[in-house]
Design a protein around this motif. Structure first.
Motif, PDB file in Angstrom:
ATOM      1  N   GLU A 181       0.835  -1.201   0.000  1.00 41.22           N
ATOM      2  CA  GLU A 181       0.000   0.000   0.000  1.00 41.22           C
ATOM      3  C   GLU A 181       0.873   1.256   0.000  1.00 41.22           C
ATOM      4  N   ARG A 182       1.880   1.258   0.866  1.00 34.86           N
ATOM      5  CA  ARG A 182       2.751   2.441   0.963  1.00 34.86           C
ATOM      6  C   ARG A 182       3.606   2.617  -0.289  1.00 34.86           C
ATOM      7  N   GLU A 183       4.236   1.528  -0.739  1.00 40.30           N
ATOM      8  CA  GLU A 183       5.238   1.630  -1.797  1.00 40.30           C
ATOM      9  C   GLU A 183       4.637   1.650  -3.201  1.00 40.30           C
ATOM     10  N   ILE A 184       3.542   0.938  -3.420  1.00 42.64           N
ATOM     11  CA  ILE A 184       2.977   0.814  -4.763  1.00 42.64           C
ATOM     12  C   ILE A 184       1.743   1.696  -4.929  1.00 42.64           C
ATOM     13  N   LEU A 185       0.827   1.631  -3.973  1.00 38.03           N
ATOM     14  CA  LEU A 185      -0.398   2.419  -4.078  1.00 38.03           C
ATOM     15  C   LEU A 185      -0.230   3.837  -3.547  1.00 38.03           C
ATOM     16  N   ARG A 186       0.885   4.072  -2.822  1.00 36.46           N
ATOM     17  CA  ARG A 186       1.121   5.395  -2.214  1.00 36.46           C
ATOM     18  C   ARG A 186      -0.068   5.788  -1.342  1.00 36.46           C
ATOM     19  N   TYR A 187      -0.496   4.833  -0.554  1.00 39.53           N
ATOM     20  CA  TYR A 187      -1.689   5.024   0.266  1.00 39.53           C
ATOM     21  C   TYR A 187      -1.346   4.719   1.718  1.00 39.53           C
ATOM     22  N   SER A 188      -1.798   5.572   2.615  1.00 41.22           N
ATOM     23  CA  SER A 188      -1.580   5.355   4.044  1.00 41.22           C
ATOM     24  C   SER A 188      -2.925   5.223   4.743  1.00 41.22           C
ATOM     25  N   ARG A 189      -3.028   4.229   5.579  1.00 43.14           N
ATOM     26  CA  ARG A 189      -4.267   4.031   6.320  1.00 43.14           C
ATOM     27  C   ARG A 189      -4.417   5.087   7.419  1.00 43.14           C
ATOM     28  N   ALA A 190      -5.651   5.245   7.850  1.00 40.96           N
ATOM     29  CA  ALA A 190      -5.931   6.202   8.927  1.00 40.96           C
ATOM     30  C   ALA A 190      -5.418   5.648  10.249  1.00 40.96           C
ATOM     31  N   ALA A 191      -5.423   6.506  11.250  1.00 36.15           N
ATOM     32  CA  ALA A 191      -4.962   6.095  12.572  1.00 36.15           C
ATOM     33  C   ALA A 191      -5.859   5.034  13.186  1.00 36.15           C
ATOM     34  N   ASP A 192      -7.042   4.803  12.591  1.00 36.60           N
ATOM     35  CA  ASP A 192      -7.964   3.785  13.104  1.00 36.60           C
ATOM     36  C   ASP A 192      -7.452   2.375  12.891  1.00 36.60           C
ATOM     37  N   ASP A 193      -6.420   2.208  12.062  1.00 34.80           N
ATOM     38  CA  ASP A 193      -5.956   0.858  11.750  1.00 34.80           C
ATOM     39  C   ASP A 193      -5.269   0.237  12.964  1.00 34.80           C
ATOM     40  N   VAL A 194      -5.131  -1.078  12.893  1.00 36.18           N
ATOM     41  CA  VAL A 194      -4.497  -1.841  13.960  1.00 36.18           C
ATOM     42  C   VAL A 194      -3.574  -2.870  13.326  1.00 36.18           C
ATOM     43  N   PRO A 195      -2.398  -3.149  13.896  1.00 35.59           N
ATOM     44  CA  PRO A 195      -1.505  -4.159  13.319  1.00 35.59           C
ATOM     45  C   PRO A 195      -2.168  -5.537  13.305  1.00 35.59           C
ATOM     46  N   GLY A 196      -1.928  -6.274  12.243  1.00 33.87           N
ATOM     47  CA  GLY A 196      -2.550  -7.586  12.117  1.00 33.87           C
ATOM     48  C   GLY A 196      -2.192  -8.537  13.250  1.00 33.87           C
ATOM     49  N   TRP A 197      -0.946  -8.462  13.742  1.00 37.31           N
ATOM     50  CA  TRP A 197      -0.528  -9.392  14.794  1.00 37.31           C
ATOM     51  C   TRP A 197      -1.261  -9.152  16.106  1.00 37.31           C
ATOM     52  N   LEU A 198      -1.840  -7.953  16.283  1.00 32.02           N
ATOM     53  CA  LEU A 198      -2.527  -7.624  17.527  1.00 32.02           C
ATOM     54  C   LEU A 198      -3.997  -8.064  17.530  1.00 32.02           C
ATOM     55  N   ILE A 199      -4.531  -8.352  16.353  1.00 29.97           N
ATOM     56  CA  ILE A 199      -5.974  -8.613  16.229  1.00 29.97           C
ATOM     57  C   ILE A 199      -6.445  -9.804  17.064  1.00 29.97           C
ATOM     58  N   PRO A 200      -5.747 -10.951  17.086  1.00 33.13           N
ATOM     59  CA  PRO A 200      -6.216 -12.051  17.934  1.00 33.13           C
ATOM     60  C   PRO A 200      -6.348 -11.659  19.409  1.00 33.13           C
ATOM     61  N   THR A 201      -5.426 -10.842  19.896  1.00 37.38           N
ATOM     62  CA  THR A 201      -5.488 -10.397  21.291  1.00 37.38           C
ATOM     63  C   THR A 201      -6.692  -9.501  21.527  1.00 37.38           C
ATOM     64  N   LEU A 202      -6.978  -8.618  20.577  1.00 38.62           N
ATOM     65  CA  LEU A 202      -8.128  -7.728  20.730  1.00 38.62           C
ATOM     66  C   LEU A 202      -9.430  -8.514  20.741  1.00 38.62           C
ATOM     67  N   TYR A 203      -9.494  -9.561  19.930  1.00 42.80           N
ATOM     68  CA  TYR A 203     -10.712 -10.372  19.923  1.00 42.80           C
ATOM     69  C   TYR A 203     -10.878 -11.126  21.243  1.00 42.80           C
ATOM     70  N   GLN A 204      -9.782 -11.663  21.756  1.00 40.53           N
ATOM     71  CA  GLN A 204      -9.861 -12.341  23.047  1.00 40.53           C
ATOM     72  C   GLN A 204     -10.319 -11.376  24.139  1.00 40.53           C
ATOM     73  N   ARG A 205      -9.825 -10.165  24.101  1.00 41.74           N
ATOM     74  CA  ARG A 205     -10.241  -9.174  25.094  1.00 41.74           C
ATOM     75  C   ARG A 205     -11.722  -8.842  24.934  1.00 41.74           C
ATOM     76  N   TYR A 206     -12.178  -8.782  23.690  1.00 40.62           N
ATOM     77  CA  TYR A 206     -13.595  -8.528  23.450  1.00 40.62           C
ATOM     78  C   TYR A 206     -14.449  -9.658  24.022  1.00 40.62           C
ATOM     79  N   LEU A 207     -14.014 -10.917  23.807  1.00 41.32           N
ATOM     80  CA  LEU A 207     -14.784 -12.052  24.296  1.00 41.32           C
ATOM     81  C   LEU A 207     -14.881 -12.070  25.823  1.00 41.32           C
TER      82      LEU A 207
END
Length: 417
Positions: A214-240
Motif C-alpha cells: 500500500e505504501r510503496e505501490i499504491l502510495r496510500y496510508s491508512r488512517a490512525a484507526d488501523d491496527v496491526p494484524g498481529w494484535l488482532i487475535p489479542t483484541l478479539y480475546q479481550r472482546y470475548l
C-alpha cells in the motif's frame, strides 16, 4: 503378568489426557460504550444456525487507491493475471463475478484450533463495490457466520485473496468441514495476489506485506484507526472476555482496508501485464521482474515490451545488465539476431563492468551468422582480457578455458582461409 500390567498402567496414567473442549467464555458485561453493532454500523442477522453480526459498506467505482480506482479492474482483462499466477482456470477470470476475501482469526498459525471470527467479502454489484463483513460475537455463532459467508459467495465464479492459498482458504475449509457445512469456492479459480506481488516486487522491496505494498505501490496510508494484524487475535480475546468493543471497530476497519487494497493491487498488476509499455505505476526495476514473469509464461511479446520499458529509464548497473541480457536472449530465441547484436553492443558501450556476456554473444554472432571470423576473434580476445582481471578461482579458470578454446578454433579457421 498381572503385576506388569498394573505397573504399566501406573506409568501411562499420568500421561493420559482427555481431549480439551473449546472453552466458550461467559457472556461478558459490555465495557462502557455503545453496543458493537451500533459502533460499527452493522446489524444482527438471523440464520438457521443462530445469528451473527453483519456490516455492509458500499463504495463508488471511482473511489481511488493511489494509481487505481476500484472500477478500473472491470475494464482490464482477467486473463492477464495468468502470466503472474499460473493456476488452473484463471484464463477465464472475470472480476465482475469474483469474490475478494480476507479473514481475521484467533491465531496466525492456522490449524484446527484457530477460529475465523471475521470474514470480509468484497463483490462488484452494479455501480458499487460492496464489502460485507461477517462477525461472530461468540464462538457459538460460528455456524451462523459460515452460513452467511456461504450465501455471500454462492454465485462467485472466482476468488481473489492475499496469501489466501496458504492461509485464508485452507482455514475456512477446515472450519466449514468441522461445522459439517458444504465447503464453498472449492472448485473455482483462485487468484492469490501475494504470489503475483512477489514475482513483480520482491526484487526491489524488502517486504511484500499488504500494508507495505500500500505504501510503496499504491502510495496510500491508512488512517490512525488501523491496527496491526498481529494484535488482532489479542483484541478479539479481550472482546470475548471483557466486552471491550471499542478496539473491535479498528479490526473492522483493518479488514475492510485489506479487501479494498486487494482490488487496487489487482488493477495495477493486470494493467502492467496487459500494456507494460504504457503503464507508469511500476518502478523501472519492477518492469525487469515483470518481464521475466511474462517471459516464463510464454508471452514473449509482452516480456519484450516490459524489458524495453525498464531500459527506457534509469536502472542500477547490475539491473540494467540483467534487463539487457534477458532482452538479448529473447531476441535471439526469436531469430532476431541483428537486433540482439545491436543490443549487446549497446550493453558494452553503456554499462561499465567486467561482465563478458555481450562480448561472448557478439563473438558467437560474428562466427556463426556473420561469418566474420576476424570480428569474432576480436570480441573473444577482448573478453579474455577482461576475464584475466577477475579474482582467482573456479569461475575464472573455467571461463578462460572456454575462451581459449574459442580463440584457438577461430585462429585455425583463419589460417585455413
Amino acid at each position: 503378568m498381572k503385576l506388569d500390567r498394573e505397573r504399566l498402567n501406573r506409568v501411562l496414567r499420568p500421561h493420559q489426557t482427555r481431549p480439551r473442549a473449546l472453552v466458550i467464555p461467559p457472556v461478558s458485561t459490555p465495557a462502557e460504550g455503545p453496543p458493537l453493532e451500533r459502533l460499527v454500523g452493522g446489524q444482527v442477522m438471523a440464520t438457521p444456525y443462530g445469528s451473527c453480526l453483519v456490516v455492509e459498506r458500499r463504495y463508488p467505482l471511482d473511489e481511488r487507491r493511489g494509481p487505481a480506482r476500484l472500477g478500473d479492474l472491470l475494464h482490464l482483462p482477467g486473463v492477464a493475471v495468468v502470466r503472474l499466477n499460473p493456476y488452473p482456470g484463471l484464463d477465464a477470470l472475470d472480476f465482475r463475478s469474483a469474490a475478494f476475501i480476507d479473514t481475521e482469526t484467533t491465531g496466525l498459525s492456522g490449524g484446527a484450533g484457530t477460529l475465523v471470527f471475521m470474514v470480509g467479502v468484497g463483490r462488484f454489484e452494479g455501480d458499487r463495490f460492496v464489502v460485507r463483513q461477517f462477525f461472530m460475537r461468540r464462538p457459538d455463532e460460528e455456524r451462523a457466520l459460515l452460513d452467511r459467508v456461504m450465501d455471500a459467495v454462492a454465485d462467485a465464479a472466482a476468488v481473489v485473496t492475499f496469501n489466501g492459498r496458504s492461509f485464508d482458504l485452507p482455514l475456512l475449509t477446515t472450519r466449514f468441514r468441522l461445522a459439517r457445512l458444504e465447503v464453498p469456492l472449492a472448485d473455482v479459480p483462485h487468484f492469490d495476489l501475494l504470489t503475483a506481488a512477489r514475482r513483480v516486487w520482491r526484487r526491489r522491496l524488502d517486504s511484500c506485506a499488504l500494508t507495505n505494498l500500500e505504501r510503496e505501490i499504491l502510495r496510500y496510508s491508512r488512517a490512525a484507526d488501523d491496527v496491526p494484524g498481529w494484535l488482532i487475535p489479542t483484541l478479539y480475546q479481550r472482546y470475548l472476555w471483557e466486552g471491550d468493543v471499542i478496539p473491535m471497530a479498528r479490526v473492522f476497519y483493518h479488514n475492510r482496508e485489506d479487501v479494498l487494497s486487494m482490488v487496487a493491487l489487482a488493477a495495477v498488476l493486470c494493467r502492467a501485464c496487459s500494456v507494460p509499455e504504457e503503464d507508469d505505476a511500476l518502478h523501472p526495476i519492477d518492469y525487469t521482474a515483470l518481464g521475466w514473469a511474462l517471459e516464463q509464461s510464454g508471452d514473449w511479446s509482452a516480456a519484450e515490451r516490459a524489458y524495453r520499458r525498464a531500459l527506457a529509464d534509469y536502472l542500477p548497473d547490475d539491473v540494467r545488465c540483467y534487463a539487457l541480457s534477458r532482452l538479448g536472449t529473447l531476441l535471439k530465441r526469436q531469430g532476431r539476431r541483428e537486433e540482439a547484436a545491436a543490443l549487446w553492443q549497446e550493453w558494452i558501450t553503456s554499462v561499465p563492468g567486467d561482465d563478458v556476456t555481450p562480448f561472448v554473444e557478439l563473438a558467437k554472432h560474428c562466427e556463426w551468422h556473420e561469418r566474420d571470423l576476424e570480428a569474432a576473434l576480436m570480441w573473444s580476445q577482448w573478453a579474455r582480457q577482461i576475464v584475466e582481471g577477475w579474482p582467482p578461482g573456479y569461475r575464472r579458470d573455467v571461463t578462460l578455458g572456454e575462451l581459449d578454446h574459442r580463440i584457438s578454433r577461430l585462429r585455425r579457421k583463419l589460417e585455413r582461409g
